[in-house]
Enzyme design. Structure first.
Site, PDB file in Angstrom:
ATOM      1  N   ASP A  60       0.872  -1.165   0.000  1.00 28.62           N
ATOM      2  CA  ASP A  60       0.000   0.000   0.000  1.00 28.62           C
ATOM      3  C   ASP A  60       0.921   1.230   0.000  1.00 28.62           C
ATOM      4  OD1 ASP A  60      -2.347   1.591   0.587  1.00 28.62           O
ATOM      5  OD2 ASP A  60      -1.616   1.688   2.645  1.00 28.62           O
ATOM      6  N   LEU A  61       0.391   2.390  -0.329  1.00 31.57           N
ATOM      7  CA  LEU A  61       1.240   3.591  -0.393  1.00 31.57           C
ATOM      8  C   LEU A  61       1.099   4.453   0.876  1.00 31.57           C
ATOM      9  CD1 LEU A  61       3.119   5.444  -2.067  1.00 31.57           C
ATOM     10  CD2 LEU A  61       1.061   6.481  -3.035  1.00 31.57           C
ATOM     11  N   ASP A  62      -0.077   5.041   1.020  1.00 34.70           N
ATOM     12  CA  ASP A  62      -0.299   5.963   2.140  1.00 34.70           C
ATOM     13  C   ASP A  62      -0.264   5.215   3.471  1.00 34.70           C
ATOM     14  OD1 ASP A  62      -1.089   8.048   3.764  1.00 34.70           O
ATOM     15  OD2 ASP A  62      -3.206   7.870   3.266  1.00 34.70           O
TER      16      ASP A  62
ATOM     17  N   THR B  78       0.971  10.268   3.332  1.00 37.17           N
ATOM     18  CA  THR B  78       0.155  11.278   2.644  1.00 37.17           C
ATOM     19  C   THR B  78      -1.149  11.551   3.397  1.00 37.17           C
ATOM     20  OG1 THR B  78      -0.242   9.424   1.136  1.00 37.17           O
ATOM     21  CG2 THR B  78       0.915  11.308   0.224  1.00 37.17           C
TER      22      THR B  78
ATOM     23  N   LYS C  29      -8.745   6.481   6.066  1.00 36.58           N
ATOM     24  CA  LYS C  29      -7.509   5.853   5.615  1.00 36.58           C
ATOM     25  C   LYS C  29      -7.777   4.616   4.771  1.00 36.58           C
ATOM     26  CE  LYS C  29      -4.375   7.733   8.989  1.00 36.58           C
ATOM     27  NZ  LYS C  29      -3.475   7.506  10.127  1.00 36.58           N
TER      28      LYS C  29
ATOM     29  N   SER D 230      -2.270   0.842  -4.311  1.00 39.16           N
ATOM     30  CA  SER D 230      -2.841   1.982  -3.588  1.00 39.16           C
ATOM     31  C   SER D 230      -4.231   2.291  -4.119  1.00 39.16           C
ATOM     32  CB  SER D 230      -1.946   3.209  -3.783  1.00 39.16           C
ATOM     33  OG  SER D 230      -2.574   4.361  -3.271  1.00 39.16           O
ATOM     34  N   ALA D 231      -5.103   2.799  -3.230  1.00 42.21           N
ATOM     35  CA  ALA D 231      -6.431   3.241  -3.645  1.00 42.21           C
ATOM     36  C   ALA D 231      -6.367   4.620  -4.286  1.00 42.21           C
ATOM     37  CB  ALA D 231      -7.346   3.291  -2.424  1.00 42.21           C
TER      38      ALA D 231
ATOM     39  N   LYS E 281     -10.895  -0.879  -1.865  1.00 40.12           N
ATOM     40  CA  LYS E 281     -10.724  -1.591  -0.602  1.00 40.12           C
ATOM     41  C   LYS E 281     -11.926  -1.291   0.302  1.00 40.12           C
ATOM     42  CE  LYS E 281      -5.814  -0.594  -1.100  1.00 40.12           C
ATOM     43  NZ  LYS E 281      -4.660   0.184  -0.630  1.00 40.12           N
TER      44      LYS E 281
ATOM     45  N   GLU F 212      -0.168  -3.489   4.463  1.00 45.17           N
ATOM     46  CA  GLU F 212      -1.176  -2.434   4.610  1.00 45.17           C
ATOM     47  C   GLU F 212      -1.179  -1.792   5.997  1.00 45.17           C
ATOM     48  OE1 GLU F 212      -3.717  -0.615   3.708  1.00 45.17           O
ATOM     49  OE2 GLU F 212      -4.091  -1.216   1.639  1.00 45.17           O
ATOM     50  N   ASP F 213      -1.547  -0.521   6.066  1.00 44.64           N
ATOM     51  CA  ASP F 213      -1.659   0.163   7.358  1.00 44.64           C
ATOM     52  C   ASP F 213      -3.113   0.350   7.792  1.00 44.64           C
ATOM     53  OD1 ASP F 213      -2.163   2.145   5.314  1.00 44.64           O
ATOM     54  OD2 ASP F 213      -2.144   3.600   6.946  1.00 44.64           O
TER      55      ASP F 213
HETATM   56  P1  B16 Z   1      -7.064   9.806  -4.011  1.00 41.61           P
HETATM   57  P2  B16 Z   1      -3.709   4.133   0.043  1.00 41.61           P
HETATM   58  C1  B16 Z   1      -5.622   5.997  -0.046  1.00 41.61           C
HETATM   59  O1  B16 Z   1      -4.283   5.613  -0.273  1.00 41.61           O
HETATM   60  C2  B16 Z   1      -5.695   6.939   1.143  1.00 41.61           C
HETATM   61  O2  B16 Z   1      -5.306   6.251   2.336  1.00 41.61           O
HETATM   62  C3  B16 Z   1      -7.103   7.453   1.308  1.00 41.61           C
HETATM   63  O3  B16 Z   1      -7.172   8.344   2.401  1.00 41.61           O
HETATM   64  C4  B16 Z   1      -7.529   8.146   0.007  1.00 41.61           C
HETATM   65  O4  B16 Z   1      -8.867   8.620   0.104  1.00 41.61           O
HETATM   66  C5  B16 Z   1      -7.416   7.148  -1.150  1.00 41.61           C
HETATM   67  O5  B16 Z   1      -6.068   6.683  -1.233  1.00 41.61           O
HETATM   68  C6  B16 Z   1      -7.810   7.765  -2.481  1.00 41.61           C
HETATM   69  O6  B16 Z   1      -6.876   8.757  -2.810  1.00 41.61           O
HETATM   70  O7  B16 Z   1      -8.114  10.786  -3.604  1.00 41.61           O
HETATM   71  O8  B16 Z   1      -5.682  10.414  -4.143  1.00 41.61           O
HETATM   72  O9  B16 Z   1      -7.452   9.012  -5.248  1.00 41.61           O
HETATM   73  O10 B16 Z   1      -3.637   4.002   1.538  1.00 41.61           O
HETATM   74  O11 B16 Z   1      -4.609   3.109  -0.600  1.00 41.61           O
HETATM   75  O12 B16 Z   1      -2.340   4.187  -0.605  1.00 41.61           O
HETATM   76 MG    MG Z   2      -2.809   3.087   3.497  1.00 42.84          MG
END
Ligand code: B16
Ligand code: MG
Length: 214
Positions: free
Chosen positions: A9-11, A17, A45, A114-115, A145, A169-170
């Site tokens: 996962d990224l964030d 982020t 998150k 990542s989402a 997710k 994942e976090d």
């Molecule tokens: P965006 P991850 C997620 O990243 C974030 O944790 C989540 O807070 C955010 O809403 C989602 O990405 C969508 O991001 O608006 O930039 O498309 O944890 O899956 O890396």
């Molecule tokens: Mg995350």
């Protein structure tokens, strides 16, 4: 061990982020007069942009049309993009470089699940695009997710069955996605929150690759 790929996962795992997401959502919530703090932000998150907005609007007394909601999400994303434009390699979380070096030395594939539709941009800013063998494009993933889709997309790109993949994942929603994909789940954070994970490390700095892959 049978694992051949690690899918991150990224964030919250590679970089933090979440704080920038919070600042951008906070600006929107303030404009709308909706209470929103760091605690509320925890629920967002790993959750998609539109779902995050729905969660924020739960505390609103007004209802908004799909068009209005779309516009709000766009505006939040513009604010978010402005904030993440300044990200550099200094924003890579401690431990990540060491984990990647170990995995590469052992010839594991490294994927990103990542989402975020901004994931490729963030990774580019961090200067680690070439460390990944595959980066999933969130815009092309049907269900976000806790659905398994993004993790399955990476496994498919690697031509590997889920049983040969480890997900990292976090967020609780992310761990659920990994388990729904049929992969070994490593949680990064609080074991009480990530209780569905097979193994939890408090941070990437504490990530012990040998414990997972031997
Ligand atoms: P965006 P991850 C997620 O990243 C974030 O944790 C989540 O807070 C955010 O809403 C989602 O990405 C969508 O991001 O608006 O930039 O498309 O944890 O899956 O890396
Ligand atoms: Mg995350």
């Amino acid at each position: 061990m049978t694992y051949k790929a690690f899918i991150f996962d990224l964030d919250g795992v590679i970089t933090d982020t979440a704080h920038y997401h919070f600042l951008a959502w906070k600006r929107l919530a303030d404009r709308l007069g909706i209470p929103f703090d760091e605690h509320d932000n925890e629920r967002l998150k790993g959750v998609s942009r539109m779902r995050s907005l729905e969660l924020i609007l739960e505390k609103s007394t007004k209802t908004y049309s799909p068009e209005q909601m779309h516009e709000m999400a766009e505006r939040k994303n513009d604010d978010y993009k402005e904030l993440i434009a300044e990200i550099t390699s200094h924003d890579i979380l401690p431990g990540v470089a060491e984990v990647f070096a170990w995995l590469k030395a052992k010839h594991y594939k490294i994927g990103l699940a990542s989402a975020s539709k901004n994931a490729a941009f963030v990774v580019e800013r961090l200067g680690i695009t070439r460390d990944f063998d595959y980066i999933a494009d969130a815009a092309k993933i049907p269900n976000s997710k806790p659905a398994p889709d993004v993790f399955l997309d990476v496994a498919k790109a690697f031509n590997l069955p889920s049983s040969m993949c480890v997900g990292v994942e976090d967020a609780a929603a992310g761990v659920q996605a990994i388990k729904a994909a049929g992969m070994f789940a490593v949680g990064i954070g609080d074991p009480a929150v990530l209780y569905e994970a097979d193994l939890v490390f408090p941070s990437m700095a504490a990530f012990d690759s040998k414990k997972v892959a031997g």
